[in-house]
Each structure stands twice: as structure tokens, then as C-alpha cells.
Design a protein around this motif. Sequence first.
Motif, PDB file in Angstrom:
ATOM      1  N   ILE A  31       0.836  -1.202   0.000  1.00 30.29           N
ATOM      2  CA  ILE A  31       0.000   0.000   0.000  1.00 30.29           C
ATOM      3  C   ILE A  31       0.872   1.254   0.000  1.00 30.29           C
ATOM      4  O   ILE A  31       0.580   2.223  -0.710  1.00 30.29           O
ATOM      5  N   ILE A  32       1.958   1.244   0.752  1.00 34.59           N
ATOM      6  CA  ILE A  32       2.880   2.384   0.802  1.00 34.59           C
ATOM      7  C   ILE A  32       3.468   2.635  -0.585  1.00 34.59           C
ATOM      8  O   ILE A  32       3.647   3.791  -0.990  1.00 34.59           O
ATOM      9  N   GLY A  33       3.747   1.568  -1.306  1.00 35.27           N
ATOM     10  CA  GLY A  33       4.149   1.670  -2.697  1.00 35.27           C
ATOM     11  C   GLY A  33       5.410   2.472  -2.978  1.00 35.27           C
ATOM     12  O   GLY A  33       5.554   3.016  -4.061  1.00 35.27           O
ATOM     13  N   GLY A  34       6.300   2.549  -2.019  1.00 30.47           N
ATOM     14  CA  GLY A  34       7.560   3.254  -2.250  1.00 30.47           C
ATOM     15  C   GLY A  34       7.515   4.745  -1.956  1.00 30.47           C
ATOM     16  O   GLY A  34       8.515   5.438  -2.125  1.00 30.47           O
ATOM     17  N   ARG A  35       6.373   5.237  -1.539  1.00 23.66           N
ATOM     18  CA  ARG A  35       6.267   6.672  -1.213  1.00 23.66           C
ATOM     19  C   ARG A  35       6.928   6.925   0.135  1.00 23.66           C
ATOM     20  O   ARG A  35       6.479   6.420   1.162  1.00 23.66           O
ATOM     21  N   ARG A  36       7.997   7.700   0.091  1.00 22.16           N
ATOM     22  CA  ARG A  36       8.840   7.906   1.269  1.00 22.16           C
ATOM     23  C   ARG A  36       8.054   8.460   2.454  1.00 22.16           C
ATOM     24  O   ARG A  36       8.188   7.967   3.576  1.00 22.16           O
ATOM     25  N   GLN A  37       7.273   9.510   2.243  1.00 23.36           N
ATOM     26  CA  GLN A  37       6.568  10.130   3.358  1.00 23.36           C
ATOM     27  C   GLN A  37       5.585   9.161   4.001  1.00 23.36           C
ATOM     28  O   GLN A  37       5.452   9.127   5.218  1.00 23.36           O
ATOM     29  N   GLU A  38       4.917   8.357   3.179  1.00 22.07           N
ATOM     30  CA  GLU A  38       4.003   7.360   3.743  1.00 22.07           C
ATOM     31  C   GLU A  38       4.759   6.312   4.553  1.00 22.07           C
ATOM     32  O   GLU A  38       4.286   5.871   5.594  1.00 22.07           O
ATOM     33  N   LEU A  39       5.934   5.921   4.087  1.00 24.14           N
ATOM     34  CA  LEU A  39       6.758   4.973   4.834  1.00 24.14           C
ATOM     35  C   LEU A  39       7.162   5.572   6.176  1.00 24.14           C
ATOM     36  O   LEU A  39       7.028   4.926   7.221  1.00 24.14           O
ATOM     37  N   VAL A  40       7.625   6.808   6.150  1.00 25.62           N
ATOM     38  CA  VAL A  40       8.035   7.488   7.389  1.00 25.62           C
ATOM     39  C   VAL A  40       6.868   7.549   8.369  1.00 25.62           C
ATOM     40  O   VAL A  40       7.016   7.208   9.553  1.00 25.62           O
ATOM     41  N   GLU A  41       5.712   7.960   7.899  1.00 28.58           N
ATOM     42  CA  GLU A  41       4.546   8.085   8.779  1.00 28.58           C
ATOM     43  C   GLU A  41       4.103   6.732   9.319  1.00 28.58           C
ATOM     44  O   GLU A  41       3.690   6.627  10.480  1.00 28.58           O
ATOM     45  N   HIS A  42       4.207   5.695   8.503  1.00 28.99           N
ATOM     46  CA  HIS A  42       3.805   4.364   8.965  1.00 28.99           C
ATOM     47  C   HIS A  42       4.793   3.836  10.009  1.00 28.99           C
ATOM     48  O   HIS A  42       4.371   3.231  11.001  1.00 28.99           O
ATOM     49  N   ILE A  43       6.068   4.062   9.799  1.00 28.14           N
ATOM     50  CA  ILE A  43       7.066   3.670  10.799  1.00 28.14           C
ATOM     51  C   ILE A  43       6.784   4.382  12.111  1.00 28.14           C
ATOM     52  O   ILE A  43       6.816   3.775  13.187  1.00 28.14           O
ATOM     53  N   GLN A  44       6.502   5.668  12.032  1.00 24.42           N
ATOM     54  CA  GLN A  44       6.177   6.442  13.232  1.00 24.42           C
ATOM     55  C   GLN A  44       5.007   5.815  13.981  1.00 24.42           C
ATOM     56  O   GLN A  44       5.068   5.638  15.203  1.00 24.42           O
ATOM     57  N   ASP A  45       3.972   5.464  13.253  1.00 27.42           N
ATOM     58  CA  ASP A  45       2.770   4.913  13.867  1.00 27.42           C
ATOM     59  C   ASP A  45       3.010   3.516  14.445  1.00 27.42           C
ATOM     60  O   ASP A  45       2.684   3.249  15.599  1.00 27.42           O
ATOM     61  N   VAL A  46       3.601   2.634  13.661  1.00 30.39           N
ATOM     62  CA  VAL A  46       3.789   1.247  14.083  1.00 30.39           C
ATOM     63  C   VAL A  46       4.781   1.131  15.242  1.00 30.39           C
ATOM     64  O   VAL A  46       4.561   0.376  16.183  1.00 30.39           O
ATOM     65  N   TYR A  47       5.859   1.891  15.172  1.00 33.26           N
ATOM     66  CA  TYR A  47       6.899   1.788  16.195  1.00 33.26           C
ATOM     67  C   TYR A  47       6.735   2.809  17.320  1.00 33.26           C
ATOM     68  O   TYR A  47       7.532   2.824  18.262  1.00 33.26           O
ATOM     69  N   ARG A  48       5.715   3.660  17.200  1.00 35.56           N
ATOM     70  CA  ARG A  48       5.416   4.657  18.235  1.00 35.56           C
ATOM     71  C   ARG A  48       6.642   5.510  18.569  1.00 35.56           C
ATOM     72  O   ARG A  48       7.064   5.600  19.734  1.00 35.56           O
ATOM     73  N   ILE A  49       7.215   6.090  17.512  1.00 38.66           N
ATOM     74  CA  ILE A  49       8.359   6.972  17.660  1.00 38.66           C
ATOM     75  C   ILE A  49       7.998   8.319  17.047  1.00 38.66           C
ATOM     76  O   ILE A  49       6.956   8.461  16.404  1.00 38.66           O
ATOM     77  N   THR A  50       8.845   9.303  17.240  1.00 39.85           N
ATOM     78  CA  THR A  50       8.572  10.624  16.677  1.00 39.85           C
ATOM     79  C   THR A  50       8.737  10.584  15.162  1.00 39.85           C
ATOM     80  O   THR A  50       9.426   9.721  14.609  1.00 39.85           O
ATOM     81  N   LEU A  51       8.108  11.537  14.514  1.00 39.74           N
ATOM     82  CA  LEU A  51       8.233  11.645  13.066  1.00 39.74           C
ATOM     83  C   LEU A  51       9.690  11.857  12.677  1.00 39.74           C
ATOM     84  O   LEU A  51      10.175  11.268  11.707  1.00 39.74           O
ATOM     85  N   GLU A  52      10.404  12.664  13.435  1.00 37.87           N
ATOM     86  CA  GLU A  52      11.817  12.922  13.147  1.00 37.87           C
ATOM     87  C   GLU A  52      12.655  11.650  13.286  1.00 37.87           C
ATOM     88  O   GLU A  52      13.534  11.383  12.470  1.00 37.87           O
ATOM     89  N   ALA A  53      12.382  10.849  14.312  1.00 38.66           N
ATOM     90  CA  ALA A  53      13.116   9.588  14.488  1.00 38.66           C
ATOM     91  C   ALA A  53      12.831   8.636  13.327  1.00 38.66           C
ATOM     92  O   ALA A  53      13.753   7.981  12.815  1.00 38.66           O
ATOM     93  N   ALA A  54      11.585   8.577  12.891  1.00 34.40           N
ATOM     94  CA  ALA A  54      11.234   7.725  11.752  1.00 34.40           C
ATOM     95  C   ALA A  54      11.922   8.224  10.487  1.00 34.40           C
ATOM     96  O   ALA A  54      12.444   7.432   9.700  1.00 34.40           O
TER      97      ALA A  54
END
Length: 73
Positions: A31-54
Motif C-alpha cells: 500500500i505504501i508503494g515506495g512513497r517515502r513520506q508514507e513509509l516514514v509516517e507508517h514507521i512512526q505509527d507502528v513503532y510509536r516513535i517521533t516523526l523525526e526519528a522515523a
Amino acid sequence: MNWDRIEKHWAYYEQLARQRWAKITIDELDIIGGRRQELVEHIQDVYRITLEAARKQVQAWQRHLQDGEPGSA
């Protein structure tokens, strides 16, 4: 490594992303399909870290990818 190359060859790179972020499923990566910002936001959500850390994790992962992979030449 250029992100456009990662996005263009996402079918390959999503396997590497799955190895790096094992809590993210292949279906979610599809679903993310290689879109960097979506990957960053999903990492933030799944791993419960800050957007900057992701963002830093994705930047570090991108830097470590090898140039000899799909799309290079």
C-alpha cells in the motif's frame, strides 16, 4: 541511493524494508508503494516513535542501500 530509484523498483526494495522494519507487513508495504513520506509516517505509527526519528531511520536505510541493485547502470 536516489529515492526515485527505490520507488521505481519498490517490489525489490520492499523486501529490504520488511527486513529492516519487521513490524510492517508486506501488505502494508504494498500500500505504501515506495512513497517515502508514507513509509516514514507508517514507521512512526507502528513503532510509536517521533516523526523525526522515523525520518532519520529511513534516511539511514536509504544511505546503506547498495548502488548495484535494480535500476542502476
